[in-house]
Design an enzyme around this catalytic site. Structure first.
Site, PDB file in Angstrom:
ATOM      1  N   ASP A  12      53.858 -24.033  66.980  1.00  0.00           N
ATOM      2  CA  ASP A  12      53.205 -23.863  68.284  1.00  0.00           C
ATOM      3  C   ASP A  12      52.426 -22.548  68.358  1.00  0.00           C
ATOM      4  O   ASP A  12      51.205 -22.531  68.438  1.00  0.00           O
ATOM      5  CB  ASP A  12      54.256 -23.866  69.403  1.00  0.00           C
ATOM      6  CG  ASP A  12      54.704 -25.281  69.763  1.00  0.00           C
ATOM      7  OD1 ASP A  12      53.953 -26.222  69.467  1.00  0.00           O
ATOM      8  OD2 ASP A  12      55.787 -25.425  70.334  1.00  0.00           O
ATOM      9  N   GLY A  70      58.387 -13.716  47.541  1.00  0.00           N
ATOM     10  CA  GLY A  70      57.462 -12.967  46.696  1.00  0.00           C
ATOM     11  C   GLY A  70      58.054 -12.677  45.333  1.00  0.00           C
ATOM     12  O   GLY A  70      59.074 -13.251  44.942  1.00  0.00           O
ATOM     13  N   GLY A  71      57.433 -11.763  44.628  1.00  0.00           N
ATOM     14  CA  GLY A  71      57.849 -11.474  43.257  1.00  0.00           C
ATOM     15  C   GLY A  71      58.959 -10.436  43.156  1.00  0.00           C
ATOM     16  O   GLY A  71      59.367 -10.075  42.066  1.00  0.00           O
TER      17      GLY A  71
END
Ligand code: COA
Length: 415
Positions: free
Chosen positions: A168, A247-248
């Site tokens: 939304d 992430g890494g």
């Protein structure tokens, strides 16, 4: 001080959450937002999840700041005439009705352009063109169809939706950007255009790391930073990753002092590679700095569970805020799990206007979220949401509709 969108008039035909978040943002930037609501009823959220009988709910008040409200029955011929006048006098019309509702009302895009070729028509729909284009959609449908639910939760549990309203409010943000971009283009073309933001698209856009992982999985058959690795088999689709970082830099949620009684005594801990030596020193495992099994980020991947279990032994001896202070001294990225109660009481969030206290004639003072986007030359002043139809007479008079006509509209119960 002037506001960035001063002079822009928005015909706000939105309801529930996705559309109202968009128009509220534009109002915060200074646009004149005129919310058009069904006479007698108004936006359904006014009456949903009420905490005070017969008073606009927080659901409504928190999504409709800085707007004016008019009531208008746009299905009656006299109401349609007023809507036409509004379309003539507005720069943007925003709507998030179920697919086809605007056409059924007699206001197709072609008709709207005929009335005002400069107007921008901005719509939220659940899905873009395709098999589901006619479906009604609420938040969690979008989370499920946009890739969020299948990738959220723990590996041994069912799909989970997130508390963040990414379908939304996330789509509302996209729509707002589409609108200001279209206004910018109108400067050179002189023409309006249609802006469309689909909730499935918005959720998928926020889940891009999972589409990244799907392709990595297809190619390599495993995702080494996921909790399934190395013990469990990967299937064909990206699995649920628990609290693993997207992430890494591997991360996990760890218990802190008091976790037995406090459901939020936890911290998110990121084992960022450059600060690995500092992490080892803090937890008393200095030999991990040079041990070949732990010395490099790659070598650590099969041992993440052992590593986080050891770090948790340390975090359990500190409160989440103590741990945050110590870790930040060494630039170790981490985040305490803050409860909504803690956030509501956070003075710094109030100081920046991210949380605001707003007065309301019926409900008194309550908290709301302020503008998350800060412009130095267009500061946001959050004002209360309008009562149903509070500005009907003011707006119609401003539009040049005669008092006699307004009386006729009242008698015909159109406003
Ligand atoms: N005067 C007269 N009629 C009005 C009106 C007004 N001022 N404003 C709206 N209406 C009518 C509409 O024309 C529509 O009539 P119709 O069904 O006869 O064509 C009717 O009210 C209801 O609109 P609808 O959008 O279907 O509301 P709903 O409560 O049944 O559905 C949603 C709600 C959110 C599921 C639906 O609007 C939707 O799918 N929207 C798009 C996706 C979206 O934004 N979802 C997120 C919401 S947070």
């Amino acid at each position: 001080m002037s506001k960035a969108l001063d002079g822009i008039r928005i015909l706000d035909f939105t309801h529930v959450q996705s559309g109202p978040t968009c128009t509220q943002l534009l109002a915060w930037f200074g646009a004149d937002v005129i919310k058009v609501e069904k006479a007698g009823e108004g936006d359904a959220t006014r009456g949903q999840l009420r905490d005070i009988p017969n008073v606009d709910s927080l659901y409504f008040t928190m999504l409709n700041h800085n707007k004016r409200s008019i009531t208008l029955d746009t299905k009656k011929p006299m109401g349609k005439e007023v809507l036409e006048e509004l379309i003539k006098q507005c720069d943007v019309m925003v709507e998030n009705f179920a697919p086809g509702a605007l056409d059924r009302m007699g206001f197709s895009w072609e008709r709207i352009q005929e009335i005002n070729p400069r107007i921008i028509l901005a719509s939220v729909k659940g899905f873009g063109p395709g098999p589901y284009e006619d479906c009604k959609v609420y938040e969690n449908v979008a989370q499920c169809s946009g890739g969020a639910a299948s990738t959220t939760g723990f590996e041994d549990g069912p799909p989970v939706v997130t508390g963040a309203q990414i379908g939304d409010s996330g789509t509302g943000l996209n729509l707002a950007l589409g609108i200001v971009t279209a206004l910018f283009q109108r400067e050179t073309t002189g023409r309006g255009q249609k802006v469309m933001a689909a909730m499935q698209d918005a959720v998928l856009n926020l889940c891009r790391v999972k589409l990244r992982d799907q392709q990595r999985l297809d190619r390599t058959g495993e995702l080494r930073e996921y909790p399934q690795y190395p013990e469990m088999e990967f299937g064909e689709a990206v699995p649920r990753a628990g609290n693993a970082s997207g992430g890494g830099q591997p991360g996990w949620i760890l218990k802190c002092k008091g976790w037995q009684k406090d459901p939020n005594a936890y911290i998110y801990f990121i084992t960022q590679a450059p600060v690995w030596p500092a992490i080892c020193k803090i937890i008393g495992e200095e030999h991990w700095i040079t041990d070949p099994q732990y010395a490099t980020a790659e070598a650590r991947l099969p041992h993440l569970k052992t590593i986080f279990a050891r770090i948790e032994e340390w975090t359990k001896t500190k409160t989440k805020l103590e741990a945050m202070d110590i870790l930040n001294e060494f630039d170790i990225p981490c985040g305490p799990i803050l409860s909504m109660k803690e956030i509501a009481e956070d003075e710094s969030l109030r100081a920046t206007g991210t949380i605001v206290e707003v007065d309301h004639p019926q409900r008194g003072r309550s908290l709301s979220v302020g503008n998350p986007i800060k412009l130095s030359d267009s500061p946001t002043e959050v004002t209360r949401s309008p009562l149903l139809g509070e500005h009907t007479l003011e707006v119609l008079t401003q539009m040049g509709i005669s008092q006699e006509r307004i009386k006729q509209l009242q008698e015909a119960r159109v406003i």
